[in-house]
Design a protein around this motif. Structure first.
Motif, mmCIF file in Angstrom:
data_model
loop_
_atom_site.group_PDB
_atom_site.id
_atom_site.type_symbol
_atom_site.label_atom_id
_atom_site.label_comp_id
_atom_site.label_asym_id
_atom_site.label_seq_id
_atom_site.Cartn_x
_atom_site.Cartn_y
_atom_site.Cartn_z
ATOM 1 N N LEU A 34 -16.888 67.122 82.890
ATOM 2 C CA LEU A 34 -17.938 68.120 83.071
ATOM 3 C C LEU A 34 -17.575 69.302 82.187
ATOM 4 O O LEU A 34 -16.478 69.863 82.296
ATOM 5 N N ILE A 35 -18.506 69.662 81.292
ATOM 6 C CA ILE A 35 -18.205 70.629 80.236
ATOM 7 C C ILE A 35 -19.221 71.769 80.235
ATOM 8 O O ILE A 35 -20.423 71.545 80.336
ATOM 9 N N TRP B 21 -24.492 72.780 79.660
ATOM 10 C CA TRP B 21 -23.785 72.206 80.803
ATOM 11 C C TRP B 21 -23.938 70.692 80.671
ATOM 12 O O TRP B 21 -25.026 70.160 80.837
ATOM 13 N N THR B 22 -22.853 70.006 80.307
ATOM 14 C CA THR B 22 -22.969 68.595 79.966
ATOM 15 C C THR B 22 -21.954 67.707 80.675
ATOM 16 O O THR B 22 -20.927 68.178 81.174
ATOM 17 N N LEU B 23 -22.261 66.438 80.663
ATOM 18 C CA LEU B 23 -21.356 65.387 81.097
ATOM 19 C C LEU B 23 -20.999 64.583 79.854
ATOM 20 O O LEU B 23 -21.884 64.206 79.098
ATOM 21 N N CYS C 118 -20.105 59.629 74.645
ATOM 22 C CA CYS C 118 -21.520 59.915 74.930
ATOM 23 C C CYS C 118 -21.598 61.248 75.652
ATOM 24 O O CYS C 118 -20.752 61.553 76.499
ATOM 25 N N GLU C 119 -22.636 62.031 75.352
ATOM 26 C CA GLU C 119 -22.797 63.319 76.012
ATOM 27 C C GLU C 119 -24.267 63.553 76.334
ATOM 28 O O GLU C 119 -25.155 63.189 75.568
ATOM 29 N N ARG C 120 -24.497 64.187 77.491
ATOM 30 C CA ARG C 120 -25.859 64.465 77.957
ATOM 31 C C ARG C 120 -25.807 65.671 78.861
ATOM 32 O O ARG C 120 -24.876 65.827 79.654
ATOM 33 N N SER C 121 -26.794 66.548 78.766
ATOM 34 C CA SER C 121 -26.853 67.696 79.663
ATOM 35 C C SER C 121 -27.105 67.260 81.092
ATOM 36 O O SER C 121 -27.796 66.269 81.348
ATOM 37 N N THR D 212 -32.126 65.349 85.584
ATOM 38 C CA THR D 212 -31.244 64.198 85.384
ATOM 39 C C THR D 212 -30.390 63.933 86.615
ATOM 40 O O THR D 212 -29.542 63.042 86.604
ATOM 41 N N GLY D 213 -30.587 64.716 87.668
ATOM 42 C CA GLY D 213 -29.875 64.499 88.923
ATOM 43 C C GLY D 213 -28.492 65.116 88.967
ATOM 44 O O GLY D 213 -27.709 64.826 89.859
ATOM 45 N N GLY D 214 -28.188 65.989 88.029
ATOM 46 C CA GLY D 214 -26.857 66.589 87.988
ATOM 47 C C GLY D 214 -26.790 67.909 88.722
ATOM 48 O O GLY D 214 -27.814 68.528 89.015
ATOM 49 N N PRO D 215 -25.569 68.359 89.011
ATOM 50 C CA PRO D 215 -25.407 69.673 89.628
ATOM 51 C C PRO D 215 -25.710 70.769 88.621
ATOM 52 O O PRO D 215 -25.574 70.563 87.414
ATOM 53 N N SER D 216 -26.129 71.919 89.115
ATOM 54 C CA SER D 216 -26.382 73.024 88.186
ATOM 55 C C SER D 216 -25.040 73.624 87.804
ATOM 56 O O SER D 216 -24.144 73.763 88.626
ATOM 57 N N GLY D 217 -24.901 73.946 86.552
ATOM 58 C CA GLY D 217 -23.631 74.462 86.038
ATOM 59 C C GLY D 217 -23.552 75.962 86.143
ATOM 60 O O GLY D 217 -24.423 76.609 86.726
ATOM 61 N N PRO D 218 -22.508 76.538 85.570
ATOM 62 C CA PRO D 218 -22.340 77.990 85.593
ATOM 63 C C PRO D 218 -23.561 78.688 84.985
ATOM 64 O O PRO D 218 -24.135 78.208 84.029
#
Length: 174
Positions: free
Chosen positions: A65-66, A83-85, A99-102, A107-113
Motif C-alpha cells: 500500500l503506497i 493512493w495505490t496498491l 502491477c499498480e492501481r489506485s 475499486t473497493g479499496g480503503p481511502s488513503g491519507p
C-alpha cells in the motif's frame, strides 16, 4: 537509461492519459525492479513515496500500500497525490511483474491519507513486465496510465495534464 528503446505508443480516446514502451537494459530483472520501485530516484516530479504496508503473498510476491506525492508543473495548479496498491511477483521463466492501481471507493479499496493542498489523482491499471534476456540484461515492457484530474486546473494548463506525450516523456521514458 535504457540501452535501446523500442515501441513508444500513446493513448487516444481513453480515460486519463497512457503511454507504453519497450526497452532493453543491461541489468538483471531484480535490479530493474528495485530501480523501478524507487520512484524518487528516476521520476523527477516525485516528491515522496511512503510504503505504508507490505503484505507477502502465497506465491512469494508482495502487495504494497503506497502513498505518493508529485510536484505540480506550475504554481498555478495544485500538486497531485496517489493512493495505490502495488503487486510484485516472479514468474516461472525468471520474469518479474509489477502491477499498480489506485485504491478508490469504486475499486473497493480503503481511502488513503488525505493531505490538504493536494488533489487526488488516479493510477489506472499500469505496470512493468521485466523479462530476462539470454546472455544478461532485461527487456522491460512498460504501461503508464494515469488520470491527473485535468478539470481541476485552469484551461490554459490542461494540455500539461491531458497529453499522453508528456506522460511518456516524464514517466515512461524516464
Amino acid at each position: 537509461g535504457p540501452d535501446s528503446i523500442g515501441i513508444i505508443a500513446v493513448s487516444h480516446n481513453c480515460i486519463g492519459v497512457a503511454a507504453r514502451a519497450c526497452g532493453l537494459v543491461s541489468l538483471e530483472p531484480t535490479k530493474v525492479a528495485e530501480i523501478l520501485k524507487d520512484r524518487p530516484s528516476w521520476y523527477r516530479d516525485c516528491r515522496c513515496v511512503d510504503i505504508l504496508h507490505v503484505f507477502p503473498t502465497g506465491n512469494g510476491g508482495t502487495i504494497e500500500l503506497i502513498y505518493m506525492q508529485t510536484y505540480a508543473p506550475t504554481t498555478l495548479a495544485a500538486p497531485r497525490d496517489f493512493w495505490t496498491l502495488r503487486y510484485t511477483c516472479g514468474l516461472d521463466d525468471g520474469s518479474l511483474v509489477i502491477c499498480e492501481r489506485s485504491l478508490t471507493q469504486s475499486t473497493g479499496g480503503p481511502s488513503g491519507p488525505n493531505t490538504p493542498g493536494f488533489i487526488r489523482a488516479e493510477v489506472l491499471p499500469s505496470g512493468y513486465l521485466i523479462r530476462p534476456c539470454e546472455g544478461g540484461g532485461s527487456m522491460i515492457h512498460i504501461v503508464d496510465h494515469v488520470d491527473l484530474d485535468a478539470w481541476s486546473v485552469p484551461e490554459v494548463l490542461r494540455p500539461l495534464y491531458e497529453s499522453p506525450k508528456i506522460v511518456a516523456q516524464k514517466m515512461t521514458i524516464a
